[in-house]
Design a protein around this motif. Sequence first.
Motif, PDB file in Angstrom:
ATOM      1  N   ALA A   1       0.843  -1.204   0.000  1.00  9.31           N
ATOM      2  CA  ALA A   1       0.000   0.000   0.000  1.00  9.31           C
ATOM      3  C   ALA A   1       0.880   1.257   0.000  1.00  9.31           C
ATOM      4  O   ALA A   1       0.597   2.236  -0.708  1.00  9.31           O
ATOM      5  N   HIS A   2       1.943   1.217   0.782  1.00 10.81           N
ATOM      6  CA  HIS A   2       2.907   2.329   0.886  1.00 10.81           C
ATOM      7  C   HIS A   2       3.579   2.566  -0.471  1.00 10.81           C
ATOM      8  O   HIS A   2       3.609   3.691  -0.984  1.00 10.81           O
ATOM      9  N   ASP A   3       4.088   1.498  -1.090  1.00  9.19           N
ATOM     10  CA  ASP A   3       4.842   1.634  -2.343  1.00  9.19           C
ATOM     11  C   ASP A   3       3.949   2.062  -3.503  1.00  9.19           C
ATOM     12  O   ASP A   3       4.333   2.908  -4.315  1.00  9.19           O
ATOM     13  N   LYS A   4       2.742   1.481  -3.588  1.00 11.51           N
ATOM     14  CA  LYS A   4       1.842   1.813  -4.705  1.00 11.51           C
ATOM     15  C   LYS A   4       1.379   3.269  -4.615  1.00 11.51           C
ATOM     16  O   LYS A   4       1.259   3.952  -5.637  1.00 11.51           O
ATOM     17  N   ALA A   5       1.115   3.734  -3.401  1.00 14.73           N
ATOM     18  CA  ALA A   5       0.704   5.139  -3.217  1.00 14.73           C
ATOM     19  C   ALA A   5       1.820   6.073  -3.678  1.00 14.73           C
ATOM     20  O   ALA A   5       1.577   7.019  -4.438  1.00 14.73           O
ATOM     21  N   ILE A   6       3.049   5.802  -3.261  1.00 16.09           N
ATOM     22  CA  ILE A   6       4.178   6.675  -3.608  1.00 16.09           C
ATOM     23  C   ILE A   6       4.384   6.692  -5.127  1.00 16.09           C
ATOM     24  O   ILE A   6       4.591   7.755  -5.726  1.00 16.09           O
ATOM     25  N   LYS A   7       4.310   5.533  -5.746  1.00 16.73           N
ATOM     26  CA  LYS A   7       4.493   5.465  -7.211  1.00 16.73           C
ATOM     27  C   LYS A   7       3.413   6.248  -7.962  1.00 16.73           C
ATOM     28  O   LYS A   7       3.647   6.758  -9.061  1.00 16.73           O
ATOM     29  N   ALA A   8       2.218   6.352  -7.381  1.00 17.96           N
ATOM     30  CA  ALA A   8       1.081   6.994  -8.065  1.00 17.96           C
ATOM     31  C   ALA A   8       1.078   8.512  -7.935  1.00 17.96           C
ATOM     32  O   ALA A   8       0.374   9.196  -8.673  1.00 17.96           O
ATOM     33  N   ILE A   9       1.842   9.047  -6.991  1.00 18.89           N
ATOM     34  CA  ILE A   9       1.779  10.496  -6.713  1.00 18.89           C
ATOM     35  C   ILE A   9       2.382  11.295  -7.870  1.00 18.89           C
ATOM     36  O   ILE A   9       3.550  11.116  -8.221  1.00 18.89           O
ATOM     37  N   LYS A  10       1.555  12.176  -8.429  1.00 22.77           N
ATOM     38  CA  LYS A  10       2.019  13.071  -9.495  1.00 22.77           C
ATOM     39  C   LYS A  10       1.194  14.359  -9.435  1.00 22.77           C
ATOM     40  O   LYS A  10       0.028  14.324  -9.055  1.00 22.77           O
ATOM     41  N   PRO A  11       1.791  15.496  -9.819  1.00 22.62           N
ATOM     42  CA  PRO A  11       0.999  16.726  -9.894  1.00 22.62           C
ATOM     43  C   PRO A  11      -0.215  16.516 -10.801  1.00 22.62           C
ATOM     44  O   PRO A  11      -0.124  15.829 -11.824  1.00 22.62           O
TER      45      PRO A  11
ATOM     46  N   ILE B   1       7.371  16.465  -3.652  1.00 17.62           N
ATOM     47  CA  ILE B   1       6.769  16.210  -4.957  1.00 17.62           C
ATOM     48  C   ILE B   1       7.335  17.165  -6.012  1.00 17.62           C
ATOM     49  O   ILE B   1       7.287  18.388  -5.853  1.00 17.62           O
ATOM     50  N   SER B   2       7.931  16.575  -7.056  1.00 24.29           N
ATOM     51  CA  SER B   2       8.323  17.354  -8.241  1.00 24.29           C
ATOM     52  C   SER B   2       7.476  16.802  -9.389  1.00 24.29           C
ATOM     53  O   SER B   2       6.257  16.836  -9.320  1.00 24.29           O
ATOM     54  N   LYS B   3       8.103  16.236 -10.402  1.00 24.61           N
ATOM     55  CA  LYS B   3       7.302  15.578 -11.454  1.00 24.61           C
ATOM     56  C   LYS B   3       6.713  14.277 -10.910  1.00 24.61           C
ATOM     57  O   LYS B   3       5.755  13.730 -11.424  1.00 24.61           O
ATOM     58  N   LYS B   4       7.349  13.754  -9.840  1.00 23.04           N
ATOM     59  CA  LYS B   4       6.869  12.546  -9.165  1.00 23.04           C
ATOM     60  C   LYS B   4       7.160  12.715  -7.673  1.00 23.04           C
ATOM     61  O   LYS B   4       7.645  13.770  -7.251  1.00 23.04           O
ATOM     62  N   ALA B   5       6.896  11.671  -6.898  1.00 27.03           N
ATOM     63  CA  ALA B   5       7.171  11.735  -5.460  1.00 27.03           C
ATOM     64  C   ALA B   5       8.584  11.222  -5.191  1.00 27.03           C
ATOM     65  O   ALA B   5       8.953  10.131  -5.630  1.00 27.03           O
TER      66      ALA B   5
END
Length: 338
Positions: free
Chosen positions: A235-245, A323-327
């Motif tokens: 859950a932790h890893d998938k959330a971080i991978k999904a974060i984008k502006p 957060i830049s282009k990604k987390a």
Amino acid sequence: MDMHIENIQNDLKNDDIQAYLLTQFTNVEYISNYKPTSFAFCVIKENPIIYASSMDMEIAKNNSIIEVREYESFETMNEELKKEGIKRLAIEPSLPYGTYEKLRDDFEIASKTYVDKQRMIKTPREIENIAKATEIAQKSFMQLDILNNKNTEKEIAFDLVRFMIENGAEKESFDTIVTSGANSSLPHAIPQGKKLGQPILIDWGAKYNGYCSDNTRTMVYDEFQHEIWDIVAEAHDKAIKAIKPGFKCSEIDMISRDVISEYGYGDNFIHSTGHSLGLDIHETPGFSPRDDTVIEEGMVITVEPGIYLEGKFGVRLEDTVSISKKANVIGDLPLNIV
């Protein structure tokens, strides 16, 4: 004039409000570079001013980028503001009711979060301070040698704070959580005077130059604990991978929550996925089901899914991302501590 003050002055103009009163210490510090030690009234208007207590005059004059005047009384302050033609006054939602009572007869009051809006986006310098706080906190955690530690939860929490201060922190950024065994199912458990049980959950942070860090690690032992740990890590890893502006904060919360729900533990994830931090440990926005704020570059937010099994144990894993282009995860502490 400071960019944040100018932005707030524009917000005031747009809402046809003449002034904004700040009393929350970190808001006053953010706007003026002076951190009150007793009380202060910071008024953002055409010519911003801080009314500081006599105790604080020296520190305020030395640090504030805003004009400082000694506070005499509410009557004096209100009269001075009224003379400037201030009729509509914005206040923070956190203003105590007793203070509001002293203002409401003289002004039309509106509750506004103009400063919170400014604080959502961190400057590079703010991110550097958060990164340094994280580095100090993580280095201190590794010094604990937690797997061979024979101390009580309380003693370990005390040691961790001492290490953080020795490594350059001003102080802990919130009350350090060291909990183990069945108590780990309480998200905000208080360290006890007992030896460590299993699993061990530690949630801690340092403050550096006024800025907070926040991490959680859970050390698991038996097969069932490992199983729960793996779900939380996913859950932790998938959330971080999904974060984008451009994504909404609530969408990131849902990604994390869906992983945990798919494994049948949705009801055991009893808090939001994360919160912003900065001068305060909890700021806005947050990864929660109710927060539809659109993610922007410069936000700094925690990702901390957890599963809590009442009377048995809990697992939470937390990192802070900028957060830049990604987390980008701040710090380099592995999730799995063995």
